[in-house]
Enzyme design. Structure first.
Site, PDB file in Angstrom:
ATOM      1  CE1 TYR A 474      -4.144   2.151   0.162  1.00 28.94           C
ATOM      2  CE2 TYR A 474      -2.707   3.258   1.796  1.00 28.94           C
ATOM      3  CZ  TYR A 474      -3.926   3.133   0.947  1.00 28.94           C
ATOM      4  OH  TYR A 474      -4.788   4.016   0.967  1.00 28.94           O
ATOM      5  CB  SER A 554      -7.087   2.554  -2.942  1.00 32.12           C
ATOM      6  OG  SER A 554      -7.441   3.681  -2.806  1.00 32.12           O
ATOM      7  CG  ASP A 638     -14.142   3.513  -6.817  1.00 29.46           C
ATOM      8  OD1 ASP A 638     -14.254   4.471  -6.154  1.00 29.46           O
ATOM      9  OD2 ASP A 638     -12.844   2.879  -6.872  1.00 29.46           O
ATOM     10  CG  HIS A 673     -12.663   2.972  -3.015  1.00 26.93           C
ATOM     11  ND1 HIS A 673     -11.889   3.141  -4.291  1.00 26.93           N
ATOM     12  CD2 HIS A 673     -11.534   3.133  -2.291  1.00 26.93           C
ATOM     13  CE1 HIS A 673     -10.637   3.560  -3.981  1.00 26.93           C
ATOM     14  NE2 HIS A 673     -10.385   3.221  -2.943  1.00 26.93           N
TER      15      HIS A 673
END
Length: 704
Positions: A474, A554, A638, A673
């Site tokens: 991430y 993301s 999203d 999302h």
């Protein structure tokens, strides 16, 4: 079940080579001549039309969905993986309970229900009933319960629902005793809590609705806090904070447990906030506690005139301080639990504070009284991550959860006075942790920085470079990746795979300095850390290029997109999900402008523009390059990271890919999302991801 992948020699690989490049005739997206200028530099954006909900875009999306499903249908073990996931997923899941009024509430999923059901037990009669069943909100289970709040007496409740995964919510108000709706439904609510003031009504937040046709992409930059008084129309709701008078992108309102204070947190980015407070008991206007956006601060508890604030002011690893409503400015803040060398997290319940210290991404918990006196260090069941310990002031029975990558999440009951804990709910998952290894290593990144990584796999795995491996990351927004169990990862490991998670810079594992080291002009540190993690796994024999997949969602989708364009030779498979992939225009959509603390924007200055362009995945796809086999996942609803990012990146890759590795766009319908997806949606997307990764690594079948 002992399942190992059968690896075939290159001569008989039944994988991507099944399709030749000539057979890969991708759908054609409408291409234009759009060009933007940044500080005198022209930047082409040929697939700009994919940002619009035009008929041409809809047609292309439908064709991409059909193309991807056709390709995935050729994977011989796709249904086998899905059935494995379904089998392991089918166990009873129960949440920690919580008390409201005369009832004890808890969530339960029998196994494969689309959404978890909220039950309650009458504390006197012990009779149990369904309170809210989100599975009845919609036919396909794609409408989810996103928030729930009770008034102090527990006789009134308001809950918000998300339809198709959208961040735009509706709030429904009910009599908590009869479960009957008692007021009109509030519409167009976004990024909002629900906080009751007595029995009169509650505070919530929203934006002005974007113009028709841009609901899922239009900018939302002026948040507003309203008070809804029961029995009145939403159009009459009083504006409490925000709007044109005090324009802020993110505003949250909460009422203290004792109902005395209204607390407002206001921010323009995902880091740094202002704090305001109003004394509802003694009247008066809002008092601003801190000015500017240089620090993070939140009020975690109140006691009479005393305010307890959790902050990173003068404490990059966080501290808990106390001040008074009579003069709450930062100059008066006194330590209750001071900063240490480890990142601090705080929760309160039962009249105590619980300090969770993160040490190399592993949790340790200490209990303090309200003066900051250490009561005890809490004994934990092992090395992993902890959640919970929160509760009302008078409650002595609290709950916490423990999990790591190979241990399913177990809930414990904890007595706040005695310190004794016992198992409350242990899930019956078809997975034996004793058969697996979860080890932590430290590797060296490009600039010499030491980075921790957890590597998880089945005992007895040979480090011969042939193990299918998912490298997941991430690296942003101060988010810490701590050990947690996932049945999806369990199936990957059951099939002989390795699951590795590095704690990249940009995360919160080592405090504000670690976070800032992965932002703006230091963002490339995150990609360097990820690449170095992949090289470590390959050099140590865990895997090799042909058996490695890189994965993230993301901001992690940006990580994967940047990594595969910087180092297309690093991995065989790339799985960017709901990614931020157009770094020059991300701030033009929905709440994207609020991410500028992490990224900077192309409009800031020439240097920032050039830096963003140098790693923006969309702008670094080069013709003649062989990119990994790629499955880009996004969703039609999203409205946080709009699907146009994935659409444009996918179109560029499909047009410029120079080898047989496929580029697929997997677009989920009636989803957002990520939050609130139905079990079936999760099963389908997860099984497609695992199947695609194994298939592209050259695996023909799974051995039972």
């Amino acid at each position: 079940m002992n399942i190992k992948p059968v690896l075939l020699t290159a001569g008989v690989l039944f994988s991507a080579s099944f399709y030749s490049q000539k057979m890969m005739s991708y759908p054609k997206a409408l291409k234009g001549s759009q060009t933007d200028k940044y500080f005198g530099t022209a930047v082409a954006d040929p697939f700009r039309d994919l940002e619009n909900d035009s008929e041409a875009t809809k047609k292309w999306v439908d064709e991409e969905v059909a193309y991807s499903q056709n390709y995935l249908s050729k994977i011989p073990f796709r249904e086998q993986i899905k059935n494995q996931l379904r089998d392991i997923w089918n166990y009873e899941k129960i949440s920690a309970p919580f008390k409201e009024g005369g009832y004890t509430y808890y969530y339960k999923n029998d196994g494969l229900q689309a959404q978890s059901v909220l039950y309650r037990t009458n504390n006197k009669t012990k009779a149990t009933e369904v309170f809210l069943d989100p599975n009845k909100f919609s036919e396909k289970g794609t409408t989810s319960l996103s928030n729930l709040s009770f008034n102090k007496k527990g006789n009134l409740a308001a809950y918000s629902i998300s339809e198709g995964g959208s961040d735009w919510n509706k709030i429904i108000i009910i009599d908590a005793i009869t479960k009957k709706q008692i007021d009109e439904t509030l519409l167009d609510v976004k990024f909002s809590g629900i906080s009751w003031q007595g029995d009169e009504g509650f505070y919530y937040s929203s934006y002005d609705k974007p113009k028709e046709g841009t609901v899922l992409s239009g900018m939302t930059d002026k948040h507003k806090v309203y008070f809804h008084k029961l029995g009145t129309k939403q159009s009459e709701d009083k504006l409490i904070f925000g709007g044109e008078k005090t324009p802020r992108r993110y505003i949250g309102a909460s009422v203290s447990e004792d109902q005395r204070y209204l607390i407002i947190s206001a921010a323009n980015a995902t880091n740094g906030n202002e704090l305001y407070i109003k004394d509802l008991k003694n009247g008066g206007d809002f008092v601003q506690i801190n000015k500017g956006f240089d620090i993070n601060a939140s009020i975690v508890d109140t006691q009479g005139d005393d305010l307890f604030i959790f902050t990173d002011k003068d404490a990059p690893n966080m501290r808990l301080v106390k001040t008074s409503i009579k003069n709450p400015s930062p100059e008066t803040w006194k330590d209750v639990i001071p900063q240490t060398e480890n990142v601090l997290g705080i929760s309160s319940g039962g009249g105590y504070f619980f300090a969770t210290y993160m040490i190399d991404a592993i949790d340790k918990v200490k209990q303090f009284d309200k003066t900051g006196k250490l009561i005890r260090e809490i004994s934990l069941p092992g090395k992993g991550s902890i959640g919970g310990f929160g509760g009302k002031e008078e409650e002595k029975e609290l709950y916490f959860s423990f999990s790591n990558y190979i241990m399913p999440r177990t809930i414990y009951k904890f007595n706040a006075d005695s310190g004794k804990s016992e198992v409350y709910q242990k899930p019956k998952v078809n997975f034996n942790p004793d058969e697996y290894v979860s080890e932590q290593v430290f590797y060296t990144s490009k600039d010499g920085t030491k980075v921790p990584m957890m590597i998880n796999y089945k005992k007895g795995t040979k480090l011969d470079g042939k193990n299918p491996t998912i490298l997941y990351g991430y690296g942003g927004f101060n988010v810490s990746l701590q050990p947690g169990f996932s049945v999806v990862n369990a199936i990957w490991m059951k099939n002989g795979g390795i699951y590795a998670v590095p704690n990249l810079r940009g995360g919160g594992e080592y405090g504000k300095k670690w976070y800032d080291a992965g932002t703006k002009f230091q963002k490339k540190n995150v990609f360097d850390d990820f690449i170095a993690a992949g090289e470590y796994l390959q050099n140590k024999g865990y895997t090799s290029k042909d058996f490695m997949a890189i994965s993230g969602g993301s901001n992690g989708g940006l990580l994967v997109g940047a990594t595969m364009t910087i180092r297309p030779d690093l991995a065989k498979v790339a799985l960017p999900a709901v990614g931020v992939l157009d770094m020059l225009r991300y701030n033009k959509f929905t709440a994207g402008a609020g991410w500028a603390y992490d990224y900077g924007t192309a409009e800031d200055n020439k240097e920032m523009f050039e830096y963003l362009k140098s790693y923006s995945p969309l702008h670094n796809v080069k013709k003649g390059t062989c990119y990994p086999s790629t499955m880009i996942t996004t969703s039609d609803h999203d409205d946080r990271v709009v699907p146009a990012h994935s659409f444009k990146f996918g179109a560029e890759l499909q047009e410029k890919q120079s080898c047989d590795n496929p580029i697929l766009l997997r677009i989920e319908k009636d989803a957002g999302h990520g939050a609130g997806r139905s079990t079936e949606q999760i099963l389908s997307e997860s099984s497609d991801g695992l199947s695609f990764a194994l298939y592209e690594m050259g695996i023909k079948k799974l051995e039972k």
